[in-house]
Design a protein around this motif. Structure first.
Motif, PDB file in Angstrom:
ATOM      1  N   THR A 106      12.148  31.745  25.147  1.00  0.00           N
ATOM      2  CA  THR A 106      11.783  32.586  24.013  1.00  0.00           C
ATOM      3  C   THR A 106      11.097  33.851  24.501  1.00  0.00           C
ATOM      4  O   THR A 106      10.296  33.800  25.441  1.00  0.00           O
ATOM      5  N   ILE A 108       8.387  36.502  23.487  1.00  0.00           N
ATOM      6  CA  ILE A 108       7.287  36.656  22.534  1.00  0.00           C
ATOM      7  C   ILE A 108       6.544  37.951  22.834  1.00  0.00           C
ATOM      8  O   ILE A 108       6.140  38.198  23.969  1.00  0.00           O
ATOM      9  N   ASP A 123       8.548  24.776  25.110  1.00  0.00           N
ATOM     10  CA  ASP A 123       7.971  24.843  23.769  1.00  0.00           C
ATOM     11  C   ASP A 123       6.880  25.912  23.731  1.00  0.00           C
ATOM     12  O   ASP A 123       5.876  25.801  24.442  1.00  0.00           O
ATOM     13  N   PRO A 124       7.019  26.941  22.896  1.00  0.00           N
ATOM     14  CA  PRO A 124       6.074  28.063  22.926  1.00  0.00           C
ATOM     15  C   PRO A 124       4.742  27.818  22.221  1.00  0.00           C
ATOM     16  O   PRO A 124       3.903  28.732  22.174  1.00  0.00           O
ATOM     17  N   LYS A 125       4.508  26.632  21.704  1.00  0.00           N
ATOM     18  CA  LYS A 125       3.294  26.422  20.904  1.00  0.00           C
ATOM     19  C   LYS A 125       2.013  26.624  21.710  1.00  0.00           C
ATOM     20  O   LYS A 125       0.971  26.967  21.151  1.00  0.00           O
ATOM     21  N   GLU A 126       2.056  26.412  23.044  1.00  0.00           N
ATOM     22  CA  GLU A 126       0.867  26.582  23.882  1.00  0.00           C
ATOM     23  C   GLU A 126       0.847  27.944  24.582  1.00  0.00           C
ATOM     24  O   GLU A 126      -0.056  28.212  25.375  1.00  0.00           O
ATOM     25  N   LYS A 128       0.198  31.059  23.700  1.00  0.00           N
ATOM     26  CA  LYS A 128      -0.925  31.978  23.471  1.00  0.00           C
ATOM     27  C   LYS A 128      -2.161  31.569  24.258  1.00  0.00           C
ATOM     28  O   LYS A 128      -2.798  32.409  24.906  1.00  0.00           O
ATOM     29  N   ALA A 198       5.626  26.806  29.603  1.00  0.00           N
ATOM     30  CA  ALA A 198       4.756  26.331  28.530  1.00  0.00           C
ATOM     31  C   ALA A 198       4.702  24.824  28.353  1.00  0.00           C
ATOM     32  O   ALA A 198       3.825  24.323  27.646  1.00  0.00           O
ATOM     33  N   ASP A 199       5.616  24.090  28.966  1.00  0.00           N
ATOM     34  CA  ASP A 199       5.532  22.628  28.865  1.00  0.00           C
ATOM     35  C   ASP A 199       6.037  22.003  30.156  1.00  0.00           C
ATOM     36  O   ASP A 199       6.600  22.675  31.024  1.00  0.00           O
TER      37      ASP A 199
END
Length: 263
Positions: A106, A108, A123-126, A128, A198-199
Motif C-alpha cells: 500500500t 500511504i 497490513d497497514p494498521k500499524e 503510523k 508492517a507485519d
C-alpha cells in the motif's frame, strides 16, 4: 515463454537509450539490435532471452566502469550508476517476472508529516506507529551525533551493526563524512519514511535482500527505512543525505544500518 514480451521490449529500448546517452556505443548497439529482433519476432524465444542475459551481463561490467572513468562530479556519476542499475532491474524482471507478492503493498501519504508517500508492506494498521517510532529514533540518534554524545548514539545501534562497527569505527565513519560532505552536521530533517514492513508475514516473505537490509538482520525485527537530511549549514540548506534502516529489538527501536551520501 518465461519473459514478458511488452516489458522486455521496453526494457531493451531503455537500456539502449541509456547506453547511447552515456557513450557506451557497443552495448547500445547490442541492445538496439536485440530490440529490433524482438520487435520483428513479436514474441520472445529461449535463444533470444539467452542473448539478452549475455548482453545484460556485459553491460553490468562495462557501463558502470565507463561511468566511473568519466570526468565530472562523483555525485553525478552516482546518479547515473543508480539509474543504470534501476534499468537493469527492470530488464531482469522482464526476463524473469517476479512472483506475485504474498502480502499486500500500500502507498500511504503523510506518514512523515509531509506530502511524501510511504510503501507499506503487509497490513497497514500499524504503519503510523511504526513510522512515528522510527522517526523518533532517527532524531534521537542524530541529536546525539550532533552533540558529540557517541556513547548514546552507539547505544541506539542494532546488534548486527555493533557486531562489525566499533565505537571507534562509528566515530571514523562520521568524521569521514564530515570531511567529504562539507563539515559537521548540526540539524536533522526527516524527508520521508521510504518503506515500512508492517507485519510479520511481510517481514518473513520479503526477505532481507529486497529491502537492502544487512544479511544478519533478524527478519522479525525489520520495521522501516527513513530518509533524512543532515544540515551542515541550515541557513544555506547545505549538508548531506542519510538513509536509516530501523529494526525493533527487545529494548526498543534500533538502527541496523545507515548510509551517508550526496545527490
Amino acid at each position: 515463454m518465461s519473459a514478458n514480451y511488452e516489458e522486455l521490449l521496453a526494457a531493451l529500448q531503455n537500456m539502449a537509450e541509456f547506453a547511447r546517452r552515456v557513450g557506451v556505443r557497443k552495448q547500445a548497439t547490442t541492445f538496439e539490435k536485440l530490440h529490433e529482433r524482438l520487435l520483428a519476432d513479436k514474441r520472445s524465444s529461449k535463444a533470444l532471452e539467452e542473448e539478452v542475459f549475455h548482453a545484460r551481463g556485459l553491460a553490468s561490467f562495462y557501463i558502470p566502469r565507463h561511468i566511473s572513468k568519466q570526468p565530472g562530479k562523483s555525485a553525478k556519476k552516482k546518479e547515473l550508476e543508480t539509474e543504470f542499475f534501476g534499468l537493469k532491474q527492470v530488464l531482469d524482471d522482464a526476463l524473469i517476472p517476479p512472483k506475485p507478492t504474498a502480502f499486500p503493498e500500500t502507498d500511504i501519504q503523510g506518514l512523515a508529516g509531509n506530502d511524501e508517500y510511504t510503501k507499506v508492506w503487509g497490513d497497514p494498521k500499524e504503519a503510523k506507529i511504526i513510522a512515528q517510532r522510527a522517526m523518533e529514533l532517527v532524531q534521537r540518534f542524530s541529536t546525539a551525533v550532533f552533540n558529540g554524545d557517541i556513547e548514546t548514539a552507539y547505544g541506539l545501534c542494532a546488534n548486527e551493526l555493533r557486531n562489525w562497527m566499533s565505537v571507534k569505527r562509528l566515530v571514523t565513519e562520521l568524521e569521514k563524512a564530515d570531511r567529504n560532505y562539507g563539515g559537521k552536521a548540526v540539524a536533522c530533517k526527516i524527508e520521508r519514511v521510504s518503506h515500512i514492513e508492517a507485519d510479520d508475514v511481510a517481514r518473513q516473505k520479503s526477505g532481507n535482500r529486497r529491502g537492502n537490509w544487512p544479511k544478519d538482520t533478524p527478519k522479525s525485527s525489520k520495521r522501516a527505512t527513513v530518509g533524512s537530511f543532515w544540515f551542515t549549514n541550515p541557513t544555506e540548506s547545505k549538508g548531506r543525505w542519510v538513509m536509516f534502516w530501523i529494526t525493533e529489538e527487545a529494548d526498543g527501536y534500533r538502527i541496523a544500518k545507515f548510509n551517508q551520501y550526496l545527490q
